[in-house]
Each structure stands twice: as C-alpha cells, then as structure tokens.
Design an enzyme around this catalytic site. Structure first.
Site, PDB file in Angstrom:
ATOM      1  N   GLU A  80       0.811  -1.215   0.000  1.00  0.00           N
ATOM      2  CA  GLU A  80       0.000   0.000   0.000  1.00  0.00           C
ATOM      3  C   GLU A  80       0.846   1.267   0.000  1.00  0.00           C
ATOM      4  OE1 GLU A  80      -3.047  -0.143  -0.583  1.00  0.00           O
ATOM      5  OE2 GLU A  80      -3.496  -2.248  -0.150  1.00  0.00           O
ATOM      6  N   CYS A 143      -8.152  -2.353   7.874  1.00  0.00           N
ATOM      7  CA  CYS A 143      -6.782  -2.319   7.348  1.00  0.00           C
ATOM      8  C   CYS A 143      -6.299  -0.881   7.163  1.00  0.00           C
ATOM      9  CB  CYS A 143      -6.706  -3.087   6.031  1.00  0.00           C
ATOM     10  SG  CYS A 143      -6.914  -4.872   6.197  1.00  0.00           S
ATOM     11  N   HIS A 167      -1.333  -5.870   1.692  1.00  0.00           N
ATOM     12  CA  HIS A 167      -2.500  -6.736   1.536  1.00  0.00           C
ATOM     13  C   HIS A 167      -2.101  -8.011   0.799  1.00  0.00           C
ATOM     14  CE1 HIS A 167      -5.679  -3.537   2.415  1.00  0.00           C
ATOM     15  NE2 HIS A 167      -6.108  -4.617   3.054  1.00  0.00           N
TER      16      HIS A 167
END
EC number: 3.4.19.3
Length: 215
Positions: A80, A143, A167
């Site tokens: 991310e 998350c 992820h």
C-alpha cells in the site's frame, strides 16, 4: 537486538481463517541478518486494533512495522502507498461497530504516505517469481484504519521507524468458497514477506520506477 514487528488480523466477515495471521505467525522469531521478527495478532475491530498495535510497538520497540491484511479478490501481494483519514465500513467489525464517514483522527491530515520503499519491495518480490504490485488504496475498513493510525503515530513522534501495510490474497482453502476468486499459497506469501522485510531494512531510498495506476 533490533526487532521487526509484523502483524496479522483475526478472521472476519464470516471467514474461518485470516491469511494474514496464518502467514505472519510462521515468521515469529524468524532471524534476518541479526534482526528478530516478532509477530502479533490484531483484532479486526476499529479502535481496538490500534490499541493492540500501539501496545506492541511500545513493548517491542521495532525498527520496522509491517501490518498485513486480507484482501479477498486481489491476485497479488499488494503493497500500500497511502492511508486516508476515514472509516467507512461496508460491514460491521468483529465487535459490531460500523463507522460510516468518520475520521480516524479528528483534525488529522487527509492522508499519510507509507514509510516503506514500496517499489523496491515490489521489484524484489516479482524477481522471486511472486506476483506483486503497488496498491493505491488500502480501502476504508480496519486495514486502512491500522495503516493510518500507525503512520500518524510515527509522524507525531517524529520516529525513524519504517512502517506500512501489505494486503495479501485469499489462501487456496478460502478461495474454494469464493468461485472465481484468486488465491496464493501460504508458502509463497511467506517468501514474499521475508523479501519485503529484508528490502525494507536495507533500502532507505525507493527505486525510481513506475508503479502507478491508470484507474
């Protein structure tokens, strides 16, 4: 001895397992170049997850924090880029909370960028034959909540700790209950996370290569 904190979540959304914890727990006590990896499980609950994360950081005093989460439907290791300051839960968390359009930190910045060399990490994982990409959104569920809270803490304390979020796809045993959904073996994810940790510890300046998205 220096330490790395890596976290995974408990199952949520009706799943019997969470691949993030199934993989992360395999890395507990793993030694990498004189650095010890410590694994912790986080509750899948707004607020509670950050409380547990902050307690683990205080206890372990890591040089690197990698939070790992399940992204059912994604086919690769998704590192991310950014966390945004909003909780907008499509489903309730494991404590029954379902915040909608609520800030994670009141009057906090709209977003924080990761402190990881994400493009170098993607490149290294791909070179090992494992699909990986830079992700432009961590969602608006727990998350993203954890990623934003982690980066907010590091920003507020001016800490030199590196931190970010990755992820991962379903495990094959989950994907059989989701026809058409991609999956990745725990073995491949473990290798990818070992590489991610190694690269994050070694590299301070990210690779200057394309990692963006058209849409």
């Amino acid at each position: 001895m220096k330490s790395v904190l890596i976290t995974g979540f408990e199952p949520f959304g009706g799943e019997r397992v969470n691949p993030s914890w199934e993989v992360v727990k395999q890395l507990n006590d793993f030694m990498l170049g004189g650095v010890k990896v410590v694994a912790r499980q986080l509750p899948c609950a707004f607020g509670e997850a950050l409380t547990a994360l902050n307690a683990a950081i205080d206890e372990i005093q890591p040089v690197l924090v990698l939070a790992i989460g399940q992204a059912g439907g994604r086919a690769d290791i998704s590192i991310e880029r950014v966390a945004i300051n909003v909780d907008d839960a499509r489903i309730a968390d494991n404590l029954g909370n379902q915040p909608i359009d609520q800030p994670i930190v009141e009057n906090g910045p709209a977003a924080y960028f990761t402190r990881l060399p994400i493009k170098a990490m993607v490149q290294g994982i791909r070179e090992a034959g494992i699909p990986a990409s830079v992700s432009q959104t961590a969602g608006t569920y727990v998350c993203n909540h954890v990623m934003y809270g982690l980066l907010h803490r590091l920003h507020q304390t001016n800490d030199e700790i590196k931190g970010g979020f990755i992820h991962i796809p379903y495990l094959p045993e989950q994907a059989v209950n989701h026809p058409g959904a991609p999956s990745m073996s725990a073995h491949s994810v473990v290798i990818a996370l070992e590489l991610a940790i190694s690269i994050a510890l070694q590299i301070d300046h990210d690779s200057h290569i394309a990692g963006g998205a058209i849409h």
